[in-house]
Design a protein around this motif. Structure first.
Motif, PDB file in Angstrom:
ATOM      1  N   GLU A 188       0.830  -1.206   0.000  1.00  0.00           N
ATOM      2  CA  GLU A 188       0.000   0.000   0.000  1.00  0.00           C
ATOM      3  C   GLU A 188       0.865   1.257   0.000  1.00  0.00           C
ATOM      4  O   GLU A 188       0.561   2.230  -0.695  1.00  0.00           O
ATOM      5  CB  GLU A 188      -0.934  -0.008   1.208  1.00  0.00           C
ATOM      6  N   GLU A 189       1.936   1.217   0.773  1.00  0.00           N
ATOM      7  CA  GLU A 189       2.827   2.377   0.803  1.00  0.00           C
ATOM      8  C   GLU A 189       3.451   2.617  -0.567  1.00  0.00           C
ATOM      9  O   GLU A 189       3.545   3.762  -1.032  1.00  0.00           O
ATOM     10  CB  GLU A 189       3.923   2.186   1.849  1.00  0.00           C
ATOM     11  N   ALA A 203       4.835   7.380   9.215  1.00  0.00           N
ATOM     12  CA  ALA A 203       5.059   5.937   9.346  1.00  0.00           C
ATOM     13  C   ALA A 203       6.338   5.605  10.092  1.00  0.00           C
ATOM     14  O   ALA A 203       6.477   4.514  10.646  1.00  0.00           O
ATOM     15  CB  ALA A 203       5.083   5.287   7.960  1.00  0.00           C
ATOM     16  N   GLY A 204       7.281   6.551  10.129  1.00  0.00           N
ATOM     17  CA  GLY A 204       8.572   6.284  10.767  1.00  0.00           C
ATOM     18  C   GLY A 204       8.670   6.730  12.210  1.00  0.00           C
ATOM     19  O   GLY A 204       9.647   6.410  12.891  1.00  0.00           O
ATOM     20  N   GLN A 225      -3.953   5.246  11.387  1.00  0.00           N
ATOM     21  CA  GLN A 225      -3.461   3.891  11.108  1.00  0.00           C
ATOM     22  C   GLN A 225      -2.160   3.921  10.328  1.00  0.00           C
ATOM     23  O   GLN A 225      -1.266   3.108  10.564  1.00  0.00           O
ATOM     24  CB  GLN A 225      -4.532   3.119  10.336  1.00  0.00           C
ATOM     25  N   CYS A 226      -2.074   4.882   9.411  1.00  0.00           N
ATOM     26  CA  CYS A 226      -0.846   5.039   8.627  1.00  0.00           C
ATOM     27  C   CYS A 226       0.329   5.408   9.519  1.00  0.00           C
ATOM     28  O   CYS A 226       1.458   4.976   9.287  1.00  0.00           O
ATOM     29  CB  CYS A 226      -1.060   6.114   7.570  1.00  0.00           C
ATOM     30  N   ALA A 274       3.758   2.449  12.435  1.00  0.00           N
ATOM     31  CA  ALA A 274       5.039   2.544  13.138  1.00  0.00           C
ATOM     32  C   ALA A 274       5.152   1.477  14.214  1.00  0.00           C
ATOM     33  O   ALA A 274       6.200   0.838  14.369  1.00  0.00           O
ATOM     34  CB  ALA A 274       5.206   3.939  13.748  1.00  0.00           C
ATOM     35  N   GLY A 275       4.062   1.278  14.965  1.00  0.00           N
ATOM     36  CA  GLY A 275       4.079   0.271  16.022  1.00  0.00           C
ATOM     37  C   GLY A 275       4.245  -1.133  15.470  1.00  0.00           C
ATOM     38  O   GLY A 275       4.996  -1.949  16.014  1.00  0.00           O
ATOM     39  N   SER A 276       3.557  -1.420  14.367  1.00  0.00           N
ATOM     40  CA  SER A 276       3.655  -2.733  13.745  1.00  0.00           C
ATOM     41  C   SER A 276       5.068  -3.010  13.231  1.00  0.00           C
ATOM     42  O   SER A 276       5.627  -4.084  13.437  1.00  0.00           O
ATOM     43  CB  SER A 276       2.650  -2.843  12.586  1.00  0.00           C
ATOM     44  N   ARG A 277       5.655  -2.003  12.581  1.00  0.00           N
ATOM     45  CA  ARG A 277       6.991  -2.200  12.031  1.00  0.00           C
ATOM     46  C   ARG A 277       8.041  -2.297  13.144  1.00  0.00           C
ATOM     47  O   ARG A 277       9.010  -3.025  13.003  1.00  0.00           O
ATOM     48  CB  ARG A 277       7.305  -1.042  11.071  1.00  0.00           C
TER      49      ARG A 277
END
Length: 238
Positions: free
Chosen positions: A86-87, A123-124, A226-227, A232-235
């Motif tokens: 998606e990114e 996202a970072g 969510q983005c 960020a948390g997921s990555r």
């Protein structure tokens, strides 16, 4: 919190606190027709009011009827975050916008070039949208590679470390704003154009470009929260 208190005051303000029973409170909450999570927040808010009232007048307010009311069941769901695919699709759309803008429309191109940086920082870092678009350059410590948030949702300051992608995105963002500033100075004749002051991003709200980019990229059901925070948390977890 304030909005919920005002709503409850309007609906229940003419009732004596000790006269409210569990059934009365449930009827009121059900009448809101909100999602279970929202009704639980109203319930917690009203419970806090009773707890506070007891500290002031424990003789008259000796019970908290809200405590006997069960929480509304909130259906659990898998956390939504931005996938790598998606990114890539969204970034491809953003780059297409830039490429399609004529070279002589330099200001427009520069404004569009900010969007990939906005996405990278979100996202970072996982910082909230309000914090991101309120960032000012004094909040960015390039030497320590830290982002200093003066005030977060709970009112406390917070320091966010920069990963390499975020560091490079902010370096690029600073260059873009300097170029925008130079164009504005030439157009207005002012020694310094205050188009954004010390703000890191020249816009305060990304809703328009974000919705357009998602639609063009075919990405559905992905909001900025969510983005940013979920992604960020997921990555980080991965």
């Amino acid at each position: 919190m304030r909005q919920r208190l005002l709503a409850m005051k309007e609906a229940l303000g003419d009732r004596v606190a000790v006269s409210l029973k569990v059934g009365d409170i449930k009827v009121y909450l059900d009448s809101l027709y909100r999602k279970p999570a929202t009704m639980n927040r109203y319930k917690s808010c009203l419970s806090a009011v009773y707890t506070y009232a007891r500290t002031i007048d424990s003789e008259r307010i000796h019970i908290n009827p809200v405590r006997d009311l069960k929480h509304y069941t909130v259906a659990s769901s898998l956390p939504r975050f931005m996938t790598d695919d998606e990114e890539t699709k969204i970034r491809t759309v953003l780059q297409k916008w830039i490429n399609e803008t004529p070279e002589n429309h330099r200001l427009t191109r520069l404004l569009l070039q900010q969007h990939p940086n906005e996405l990278t920082v979100a996202a970072g870092t996982g910082i909230r949208k309000g914090n991101q678009y309120a960032l000012r350059w004094p909040d960015i410590d390039f030497k320590a590679r830290e982002i200093h948030l003066p005030k977060t949702k709970n009112g406390d300051p917070h320091i966010v470390p920069m990963i390499d992608d975020v560091y490079l995105a902010l370096i690029n963002q600073r260059s873009i704003l300097r170029q925008i500033d130079a164009i504005k100075r030439k157009q207005t004749g002012k020694t310094r154009h205050a188009h954004a002051g010390d703000r890191v991003f020249s816009i305060e709200e990304n809703r328009t470009w974000w919705a357009k980019a998602k639609k063009e990229a075919g990405v559905r059901n992905l909001n900025w929260h969510q983005c940013s925070r979920h992604t960020a948390g997921s990555r980080l977890g991965q």
